[in-house]
Design a protein around this motif. Structure first.
Motif, PDB file in Angstrom:
ATOM      1  N   ASP A 152      34.239  19.578  22.835  1.00 32.21           N
ATOM      2  CA  ASP A 152      33.276  19.884  21.775  1.00 32.21           C
ATOM      3  C   ASP A 152      33.649  21.081  20.913  1.00 32.21           C
ATOM      4  O   ASP A 152      32.883  21.452  20.015  1.00 32.21           O
ATOM      5  CB  ASP A 152      31.894  20.141  22.401  1.00 32.21           C
ATOM      6  CG  ASP A 152      31.298  18.874  22.980  1.00 32.21           C
ATOM      7  OD1 ASP A 152      31.746  17.777  22.603  1.00 32.21           O
ATOM      8  OD2 ASP A 152      30.393  18.980  23.825  1.00 32.21           O
ATOM      9  N   THR A 153      34.747  21.745  21.188  1.00 31.15           N
ATOM     10  CA  THR A 153      35.148  22.865  20.330  1.00 31.15           C
ATOM     11  C   THR A 153      35.768  22.288  19.044  1.00 31.15           C
ATOM     12  O   THR A 153      36.060  21.093  18.969  1.00 31.15           O
ATOM     13  CB  THR A 153      36.155  23.768  21.061  1.00 31.15           C
ATOM     14  OG1 THR A 153      37.175  22.932  21.606  1.00 31.15           O
ATOM     15  CG2 THR A 153      35.479  24.555  22.169  1.00 31.15           C
ATOM     16  N   PHE A 154      35.972  23.159  18.041  1.00 28.46           N
ATOM     17  CA  PHE A 154      36.238  22.617  16.711  1.00 28.46           C
ATOM     18  C   PHE A 154      37.495  21.753  16.607  1.00 28.46           C
ATOM     19  O   PHE A 154      37.448  20.674  16.050  1.00 28.46           O
ATOM     20  CB  PHE A 154      36.230  23.734  15.664  1.00 28.46           C
ATOM     21  CG  PHE A 154      34.893  23.806  14.980  1.00 28.46           C
ATOM     22  CD1 PHE A 154      33.806  24.370  15.638  1.00 28.46           C
ATOM     23  CD2 PHE A 154      34.687  23.267  13.736  1.00 28.46           C
ATOM     24  CE1 PHE A 154      32.548  24.403  15.048  1.00 28.46           C
ATOM     25  CE2 PHE A 154      33.441  23.289  13.136  1.00 28.46           C
ATOM     26  CZ  PHE A 154      32.367  23.858  13.789  1.00 28.46           C
ATOM     27  N   HIS A 155      38.611  22.218  17.138  1.00 27.06           N
ATOM     28  CA  HIS A 155      39.806  21.395  16.968  1.00 27.06           C
ATOM     29  C   HIS A 155      39.785  20.190  17.904  1.00 27.06           C
ATOM     30  O   HIS A 155      40.266  19.114  17.553  1.00 27.06           O
ATOM     31  CB  HIS A 155      41.090  22.210  17.126  1.00 27.06           C
ATOM     32  CG  HIS A 155      42.093  21.906  16.049  1.00 27.06           C
ATOM     33  ND1 HIS A 155      42.081  22.532  14.828  1.00 27.06           N
ATOM     34  CD2 HIS A 155      43.097  21.015  15.999  1.00 27.06           C
ATOM     35  CE1 HIS A 155      43.048  22.030  14.067  1.00 27.06           C
ATOM     36  NE2 HIS A 155      43.682  21.108  14.757  1.00 27.06           N
ATOM     37  N   ALA A 156      39.203  20.383  19.085  1.00 28.05           N
ATOM     38  CA  ALA A 156      39.074  19.242  20.013  1.00 28.05           C
ATOM     39  C   ALA A 156      38.225  18.148  19.368  1.00 28.05           C
ATOM     40  O   ALA A 156      38.510  16.951  19.522  1.00 28.05           O
ATOM     41  CB  ALA A 156      38.459  19.706  21.332  1.00 28.05           C
ATOM     42  N   MET A 157      37.201  18.551  18.640  1.00 29.07           N
ATOM     43  CA  MET A 157      36.341  17.542  17.976  1.00 29.07           C
ATOM     44  C   MET A 157      37.118  16.698  16.973  1.00 29.07           C
ATOM     45  O   MET A 157      36.773  15.544  16.735  1.00 29.07           O
ATOM     46  CB  MET A 157      35.207  18.238  17.218  1.00 29.07           C
ATOM     47  CG  MET A 157      34.011  18.550  18.054  1.00 29.07           C
ATOM     48  SD  MET A 157      32.576  18.848  16.999  1.00 29.07           S
ATOM     49  CE  MET A 157      33.020  20.322  16.131  1.00 29.07           C
ATOM     50  N   THR A 158      38.159  17.282  16.378  1.00 35.17           N
ATOM     51  CA  THR A 158      38.880  16.527  15.340  1.00 35.17           C
ATOM     52  C   THR A 158      39.585  15.305  15.923  1.00 35.17           C
ATOM     53  O   THR A 158      39.914  14.386  15.187  1.00 35.17           O
ATOM     54  CB  THR A 158      39.939  17.380  14.597  1.00 35.17           C
ATOM     55  OG1 THR A 158      41.014  17.700  15.501  1.00 35.17           O
ATOM     56  CG2 THR A 158      39.353  18.627  13.999  1.00 35.17           C
ATOM     57  N   VAL A 159      39.819  15.325  17.236  1.00 31.66           N
ATOM     58  CA  VAL A 159      40.506  14.187  17.848  1.00 31.66           C
ATOM     59  C   VAL A 159      39.549  13.331  18.688  1.00 31.66           C
ATOM     60  O   VAL A 159      39.971  12.469  19.450  1.00 31.66           O
ATOM     61  CB  VAL A 159      41.756  14.629  18.661  1.00 31.66           C
ATOM     62  CG1 VAL A 159      42.877  15.006  17.713  1.00 31.66           C
ATOM     63  CG2 VAL A 159      41.448  15.785  19.613  1.00 31.66           C
ATOM     64  N   CYS A 160      38.254  13.596  18.561  1.00 35.01           N
ATOM     65  CA  CYS A 160      37.259  12.714  19.183  1.00 35.01           C
ATOM     66  C   CYS A 160      37.041  11.507  18.276  1.00 35.01           C
ATOM     67  O   CYS A 160      37.425  11.522  17.109  1.00 35.01           O
ATOM     68  CB  CYS A 160      35.937  13.450  19.379  1.00 35.01           C
ATOM     69  SG  CYS A 160      36.019  14.731  20.631  1.00 35.01           S
ATOM     70  N   ASP A 161      36.363  10.509  18.806  1.00 33.84           N
ATOM     71  CA  ASP A 161      36.116   9.297  18.028  1.00 33.84           C
ATOM     72  C   ASP A 161      35.465   9.627  16.681  1.00 33.84           C
ATOM     73  O   ASP A 161      34.397  10.246  16.659  1.00 33.84           O
ATOM     74  CB  ASP A 161      35.218   8.361  18.831  1.00 33.84           C
ATOM     75  CG  ASP A 161      35.050   7.034  18.115  1.00 33.84           C
ATOM     76  OD1 ASP A 161      36.075   6.510  17.644  1.00 33.84           O
ATOM     77  OD2 ASP A 161      33.925   6.537  18.013  1.00 33.84           O
ATOM     78  N   PRO A 162      36.098   9.223  15.592  1.00 30.14           N
ATOM     79  CA  PRO A 162      35.548   9.614  14.278  1.00 30.14           C
ATOM     80  C   PRO A 162      34.213   8.957  13.966  1.00 30.14           C
ATOM     81  O   PRO A 162      33.483   9.430  13.107  1.00 30.14           O
ATOM     82  CB  PRO A 162      36.628   9.153  13.294  1.00 30.14           C
ATOM     83  CG  PRO A 162      37.399   8.105  14.013  1.00 30.14           C
ATOM     84  CD  PRO A 162      37.303   8.418  15.475  1.00 30.14           C
TER      85      PRO A 162
END
Ligand code: PMP
Length: 433
Positions: A152-162
């Protein structure tokens, strides 16, 4: 006492993906030991429930394991924390050595992070910094597949399901990554050559701007509990090698035996350049995660104009957490977990069979110590969890999924209880009681 606890909690404490004051009244855990949670609902009813969730993949040895308790106590008698800068200590050094020994061979360097999300941040930073140090600052995008979850951190979120809610919320503030389609959920059947071509082609097309590919190997967890064919990992390894990209495996959920292999990547027989572990690393006792990388990645970073990895949390390598993690790895060393996981897999498969016949159940699947019942609609959370609690099982469904990933110390009776609880939860959710 407990109703007061839940009232205070509801008013002041933020829970995952929740508002405060909370809409949901959480149950109060009074004790946890072995496979059991002793909890009290807000109306004062006590339940002795098998924790089918293992605190989300974490408590693989169950709660209050004597060996882990002793490791924590022994370390507490020495010191509970000192910060790393200029100092080190035996628990961290020993754990690093053990992690290097237990993970795929090329992984040699260990960065201790304090949560899974941070270990993903660190992994992505490593990849970007590696290319920057080597004179390719333009290589800073990441390829992943849809349906993933990495934190859930910012860069980790970028690679979560869009398509996940979180991404839409932050639209415009997050770097845009490159997304391949989600891998077909075809574990156990034949891999789809069309999908392999899709992956390979997308990597070729974006290779110049890509630093790395990150995926959850074999199981896409929070993105849908989907199991895919290991062949796709081999395809990713081949394509990343061909184009000189780094490959990152997020084994935060799947690591330490959950899928029937020590690490899920072993189903494919491939090793990544960077790997994240967390959750079960400490047997679920204390927050600790780690990012491992090859000597080549570490050396690449060290060869740059900024020759250090730009990250350093206060609590990195916490000695209590490292001592417990070392003890947890010690418990896994005998390999007995393989028998337990395989027994749990058999029990889940047999026990979930009746769910297949329930109208409204779309799919039932198992892999290692993971069992999933997927409905054709969203689970009625309250009906499902209360029905499971009445069977003496703690479940926490999400979306269309009722799922379990029990502690490896569950005996056959515990597993039968879990599958009965899951079937009851499915029936209750579908209004079939
Ligand atoms: N990656 C995966 C695959 C996960 O399942 C999770 C947690 N559910 C994370 C990363 C994030 O870990 P943490 O919650 O410890 O930050």
């Amino acid at each position: 006492m407990s109703p007061r606890v839940s009232e205070i909690d509801q008013e002041h404490v933020w829970h995952p993906y929740a508002s405060v004051p909370a809409a949901e009244t959480p149950h109060v855990v009074r004790e946890a030991s072995g496979t059991r949670l002793r909890l009290e609902t807000s109306d004062g009813v006590r339940h002795d429930a098998v924790d089918a969730m293992s605190s989300w993949w974490s408590a693989i040895h169950g709660y209050r394991h004597p060996v882990l308790d002793e490791a924590a106590r022994n370390q507490l008698d020495r010191f509970s924390h000192v910060m790393f800068g200029g100092l080190t200590h035996e628990p961290a050094a020993r754990l690093a050595e053990s992690l290097v020994a237990v993970t795929p061979d090329p992984l040699q360097r260990v960065f201790f992070a304090d949560s899974g999300s941070v270990s993903v941040e660190v992994a992505l930073k490593m990849c970007l910094q590696y290319w920057r140090s080597r004179g390719y600052p333009e290589k800073r995008r990441i390829l992943t597949w849809r349906g993933g979850y990495h934190g859930d951190t910012f860069h980790a979120m970028t690679v979560c399901d869009p398509e996940g809610g979180m991404h839409a919320l932050w639209d415009g503030t997050l770097p845009r990554q490159v997304f391949a389609d989600a891998p077909p959920a075809d574990h156990g059947s034949v891999p789809d050559p069309g999908y392999v071509s899709h992956l390979t082609e997308l990597i070729r097309e974006h290779a110049d701007e890509l630093a790395a590919v990150i995926v959850e190997p074999v199981v896409q967890g929070a993105g849908g509990m989907r199991f895919h064919h290991p062949e796709y990992l081999r395809a990713l390894r081949a394509a990343t090698e061909r184009h000189g990209l780094l490959l990152v495996f997020d084994e935060i959920a799947t690591g330490f035996g959950r899928t029937g292999e020590m690490f899920a990547a072993e189903h494919a027989g491939v090793a990544p350049d960077v790997m994240c572990v967390g959750k079960a690393l400490t047997g679920g006792y204390i927050s600790l995660a780690a990012t491992l990388c090859t000597a080549e990645v570490a050396d690449g970073i060290a060869s740059g104009d900024v020759p250090v990895l730009a990250h350093g949390p206060t609590f990195m390598g916490n000695p209590l957490a490292c001592a417990v993690a070392e003890a947890s790895l010690g418990l896994l060393e005998s390999g007995e977990w393989r028998t337990s996981v395989s027994r749990i897999e058999d029990g889940l498969r047999a026990g979930l069979e009746p769910a297949r016949g329930i109208p409204g159940v779309r799919d039932v699947r198992t892999l290692g110590a993971i069992g999933v019942v997927q409905l054709d609609r969203n689970v009625d959370m309250r009906a499902a969890t209360m029905a499971a609690l009445e069977e003496g099982v703690w479940l926490r469904p999400f979306g269309e999924l009722i799922y379990a990933m029990p502690p490896y110390v569950c005996d056959s009776a515990d597993v039968a209880r879990i599958t009965d609880g899951m079937v009851a939860a499915a029936r209750a959710s579908l209004g079939e009681r």
